[in-house]
Scaffold this active site. Sequence first.
Site, PDB file in Angstrom:
ATOM      1  CB  SER A   1      -0.953   0.020   1.195  1.00  0.00           C
ATOM      2  OG  SER A   1      -0.236   0.142   2.395  1.00  0.00           O
TER       3      SER A   1
ATOM      4  CE  LYS B   1      -2.301   1.475   5.262  1.00  0.00           C
ATOM      5  NZ  LYS B   1      -1.940   0.483   4.325  1.00  0.00           N
TER       6      LYS B   1
END
Length: 189
Positions: free
Chosen positions: A51, A95
């Site tokens: 991601s 993230k």
Amino acid sequence: MGMKTQYMKKHFYKNRIRSVLFWTVEIAAVLLLAALFSVFMCKSTVVQEGSMEPTLEAGNEVLINTAAYRFSSPKRGDIIAFRLGDDSSSSIHIKRIIGLPGETILIDEGQVVIDGEPYTEENMPAIENPGVAETTLTLGKNEYFVLGDNRNSSEDSRYTTIGMVQKDNIIGKIWFRTGPFSEIGLIRR
């Protein structure tokens, strides 16, 4: 053997012993400092998901600065490591922070909007699925809105499985890649 020679030999051995002791103490001090730094300021982890591509790829080994937020707050753009709850054995997620406490977040026509202003980032594709951010979200006092750099293939704050990240669940800031060998170095961007 003359007295002068004996004196020189004795002096030579004394200096040699001092030199060895000095280097031993120096090496021990460096090793101790490295161990303290590692224990109190660093944690290593392996990126488990794609991601954060292209910034970080699955399998990359990274260091987490666990002291980064002890005396300051996370900033927009920081890449963080966090857990979803208080369980210290749960998986680590990585993230990028987009929204800060107290801000409003909306994803409109593929664009992140923070407090009514478009948020622009270089080399980021339009977001295809705004998830829960298709309507305006207001972040709480200790909440952060995070997105993966691989915006259209990332499970992040747009989804209820991740949601807003609580400050208490942030482990630290990702700052250095230790593997693979060809990519060792500071993480830029």
